[in-house]
Design an enzyme around this catalytic site. Structure first.
Site, PDB file in Angstrom:
ATOM      1  N   HIS A  19       0.820  -1.219   0.000  1.00 15.47           N
ATOM      2  CA  HIS A  19       0.000   0.000   0.000  1.00 15.47           C
ATOM      3  C   HIS A  19       0.851   1.266   0.000  1.00 15.47           C
ATOM      4  O   HIS A  19       0.340   2.355  -0.265  1.00 15.47           O
ATOM      5  CB  HIS A  19      -0.894  -0.013   1.245  1.00 15.47           C
ATOM      6  CG  HIS A  19      -2.267   0.535   1.048  1.00 15.47           C
ATOM      7  ND1 HIS A  19      -2.903   0.595  -0.176  1.00 15.47           N
ATOM      8  CD2 HIS A  19      -3.157   1.052   1.941  1.00 15.47           C
ATOM      9  CE1 HIS A  19      -4.114   1.113  -0.024  1.00 15.47           C
ATOM     10  NE2 HIS A  19      -4.300   1.409   1.240  1.00 15.47           N
ATOM     11  N   ASN A  66      -6.580   6.819   4.304  1.00 11.27           N
ATOM     12  CA  ASN A  66      -7.994   7.135   4.085  1.00 11.27           C
ATOM     13  C   ASN A  66      -8.315   8.618   4.177  1.00 11.27           C
ATOM     14  O   ASN A  66      -9.406   9.035   3.790  1.00 11.27           O
ATOM     15  CB  ASN A  66      -8.861   6.364   5.081  1.00 11.27           C
ATOM     16  CG  ASN A  66      -8.819   4.865   4.844  1.00 11.27           C
ATOM     17  OD1 ASN A  66      -8.081   4.380   3.986  1.00 11.27           O
ATOM     18  ND2 ASN A  66      -9.610   4.127   5.596  1.00 11.27           N
ATOM     19  N   ASP A  91      -0.903   2.597  -5.308  1.00 10.51           N
ATOM     20  CA  ASP A  91      -0.952   1.180  -5.629  1.00 10.51           C
ATOM     21  C   ASP A  91      -2.278   0.821  -6.296  1.00 10.51           C
ATOM     22  O   ASP A  91      -3.321   1.376  -5.975  1.00 10.51           O
ATOM     23  CB  ASP A  91      -0.779   0.339  -4.360  1.00 10.51           C
ATOM     24  CG  ASP A  91      -1.834   0.674  -3.304  1.00 10.51           C
ATOM     25  OD1 ASP A  91      -1.861   1.831  -2.842  1.00 10.51           O
ATOM     26  OD2 ASP A  91      -2.646  -0.211  -2.956  1.00 10.51           O
ATOM     27  N   ASN A 112      -9.217   3.926  -1.085  1.00 10.85           N
ATOM     28  CA  ASN A 112      -9.691   4.939  -0.139  1.00 10.85           C
ATOM     29  C   ASN A 112      -8.892   6.233  -0.171  1.00 10.85           C
ATOM     30  O   ASN A 112      -9.437   7.308   0.090  1.00 10.85           O
ATOM     31  CB  ASN A 112      -9.705   4.363   1.286  1.00 10.85           C
ATOM     32  CG  ASN A 112     -10.803   3.339   1.476  1.00 10.85           C
ATOM     33  OD1 ASN A 112     -11.865   3.435   0.867  1.00 10.85           O
ATOM     34  ND2 ASN A 112     -10.545   2.340   2.308  1.00 10.85           N
TER      35      ASN A 112
END
Length: 237
Positions: A19, A66, A91, A112
């Site tokens: 991530h 997020n 990613d 997100n």
């Protein structure tokens, strides 16, 4: 001026996660182009430099993935930038590992960090999607993206980070197709603008054409990025 945002989660426990490849790309651009030291601003780490005569700001939001849009939105408003002055690197589950695509606008694909930036800034900015592959099972997605790259992943992670950094000048010039082509060539993942094959003369179908040498990408040997890559993938002899 161009604002390049690399997305990820802050903290050493997330540093090697799939991530966080956006953070890794920002770090490599920072190293190769000799940007200013990272400083804290806009709930983020930022650095500035010049690439091909254009001022570039790197930003790594420290709000956690997020809420990335809070940080990027603050920076956009401070510098009075338009959406076409923003590039976001992140990613992408729906691309195979080592593949890269650039697009302007579109949906979030369930990411997100992108949802947050869309909400705070709008959608018509350039997105660099770096493929990390899909685990194949929806229930495994969170574990996959928050899991660390394996040692074997070093075969494609190191070259693609280097290729992104080496060709950032094409992003500055808004030559997105040229950027994708250069990255594809440097990583051996195919060329998006290859010419059509020429028909072979009769009786010559058995002759193999020589393939062009594959371009190489310089991998850092010293510095913070090198230390992190060595921890991830092990020192190479």
């Amino acid at each position: 001026m161009l604002l390049i945002a690399g997305l990820g989660n802050p903290g050493s426990q997330y540093a090697a996660n799939r991530h966080n490849i956006g953070f890794m790309a920002a770090d490599e651009i920072h190293r190769r182009h000799r940007f200013s030291p990272w400083t804290k601003k806009f709930q983020a780490l930022i650095a500035d430099g010049t690439i091909d005569g254009e001022k570039v700001i790197l930003i790594k939001p420290q709000t956690f993935m997020n809420l990335s849009g809070q940080s990027v939105g603050e920076a956009m408003r401070f510098y009075k930038l338009a959406l076409d002055d923003l590039v976001v690197i992140y990613d992408e589950l729906d691309l195979p590992p080592g593949k890269l695509r650039v697009k302007t606008g579109g949906g979030s694909g369930g990411h997100n960090g992108i949802k947050s930036i869309d909400a705070h800034c709008g959608k018509d900015y350039r997105r660099i999607r770096v493929g990390i592959g899909h685990p194949g099972v929806k229930e495994m997605v969170t574990h996959h993206v928050l899991g660390n790259f394996s040692k074997a992943d070093g075969e494609w992670v190191e070259p693609i980070l280097g290729a992104i950094a080496d060709n950032t000048g094409l992003l500055v010039k808004k030559d997105d197709a040229g950027f994708m082509n250069r990255v594809a060539l440097a990583t051996g993942s195919g060329h998006r603008s290859e010419p059509k094959p020429v028909a072979k003369p009769a009786g010559q179908s058995h002759i193999r054409q020589a393939r062009p040498a594959k371009p190489t990408v310089t991998i850092p040997k010293t510095g913070p990025m090198a230390d992190m890559l060595n921890k991830l993938f092990g020192k190479k002899e």
